[in-house]
Design a protein around this motif. Structure first.
Motif, PDB file in Angstrom:
ATOM      1  N   LYS A   1       4.670  10.461  -6.498  1.00 54.11           N
ATOM      2  CA  LYS A   1       4.660  11.188  -5.909  1.00 54.11           C
ATOM      3  C   LYS A   1       6.196  11.621  -6.037  1.00 54.11           C
ATOM      4  O   LYS A   1       6.927  10.399  -6.392  1.00 54.11           O
TER       5      LYS A   1
ATOM      6  N   GLN B   1       1.096  -1.246   0.155  1.00 55.41           N
ATOM      7  CA  GLN B   1      -0.597  -0.101   0.170  1.00 55.41           C
ATOM      8  C   GLN B   1       0.857   0.492  -0.055  1.00 55.41           C
ATOM      9  O   GLN B   1       0.338   2.523  -0.252  1.00 55.41           O
ATOM     10  N   VAL B   2       2.125   1.471   0.987  1.00 57.50           N
ATOM     11  CA  VAL B   2       2.534   2.142   0.736  1.00 57.50           C
ATOM     12  C   VAL B   2       3.071   2.543  -0.531  1.00 57.50           C
ATOM     13  O   VAL B   2       3.569   4.141  -0.803  1.00 57.50           O
TER      14      VAL B   2
ATOM     15  N   ASN C   1       2.161   1.582  -3.644  1.00 58.02           N
ATOM     16  CA  ASN C   1       1.225   2.165  -4.244  1.00 58.02           C
ATOM     17  C   ASN C   1       0.844   3.390  -4.706  1.00 58.02           C
ATOM     18  O   ASN C   1       0.754   4.147  -4.524  1.00 58.02           O
ATOM     19  N   TYR C   2       0.878   3.611  -2.998  1.00 55.07           N
ATOM     20  CA  TYR C   2       0.599   5.504  -2.981  1.00 55.07           C
ATOM     21  C   TYR C   2       1.925   6.906  -2.797  1.00 55.07           C
ATOM     22  O   TYR C   2       1.405   7.459  -3.694  1.00 55.07           O
TER      23      TYR C   2
END
Length: 197
Positions: A124, A116-117, A119-120
């Motif tokens: 960015k 999840q990290v 992917n997040y």
């Protein structure tokens, strides 16, 4: 019904009965003669901290603020909770004017969390701060290897300017790794964690 045993929670004597013993411990701390006296640097840190290192930390913070949307702090235990507690104390949990979002990893074996990290942060601008005194903690080591690979794939050679190691100033696996991979002068890539603090 729940019963609470308070028999060990209260002193049987007045607090003043401990006065002499507390005074003795205070004197040992101040004089540096107590057990564990190699870990009392916090007592005088505000007077004798490394001003050059503090300047490097501030320069690093400016660089992160300028170049990053997200700072990923990779650590466990005090290496994770220390920065988190300080940041949340100053900013609160959900600051409205946060320039750089700080997220934490390296504190769990959960592949779901790490995925999840990853992917997040994929779209960015990212800087990673890996924090470990030894560099051998399993959770942090696994997460850092995944993050390091991601950073090199995303930024190429620029990744070396977006990975900061906070570690022991003299030894340890992470110190050795950081020394080997740093492209800038060592002092600008490694922020040492003084063992006496």
């Amino acid at each position: 019904m729940i019963k609470l045993d308070l028999s060990h929670a209260k002193l049987n004597e007045a607090c003043s009965a401990w006065k002499d013993q507390v005074a003795m411990y205070d004197k040992q701390l101040v004089e540096g003669t107590c057990k564990g006296n190699d870990f009392i640097g916090w007592m005088t840190w505000f007077e004798d901290y490394d001003r050059d290192e503090f300047a490097r930390i501030k320069d690093c913070a400016k660089r992160i603020q300028k170049n990053s949307d997200v700072l990923v702090v990779c650590g466990i235990g005090g290496s994770y909770l220390g920065p988190r507690a300080a940041i949340e104390m100053i900013n609160g949990l959900y600051p409205e004017d946060q320039k750089v979002e700080v997220i934490y990893t390296g504190n769990t074996f959960s592949s779901t969390y790490i995925a999840q990290v990853m992917n997040y942060i994929k779209d960015k601008r990212v800087t990673v701060n890996v924090i470990s005194k030894s560099g051998t903690t399993t959770e942090t080591s696994i997460a850092f290897r995944i993050l390091e690979q991601f950073m090199h794939e995303k930024y190429g050679d620029e990744a070396k300017n977006r990975i900061v190691a906070t570690t022991d100033r003299a030894r340890g696996t992470l110190k050795t790794l950081a020394d080997k991979k740093a492209t800038k002068p060592l002092s600008s890539q490694i922020i040492s964690a003084d063992a006496s603090l």
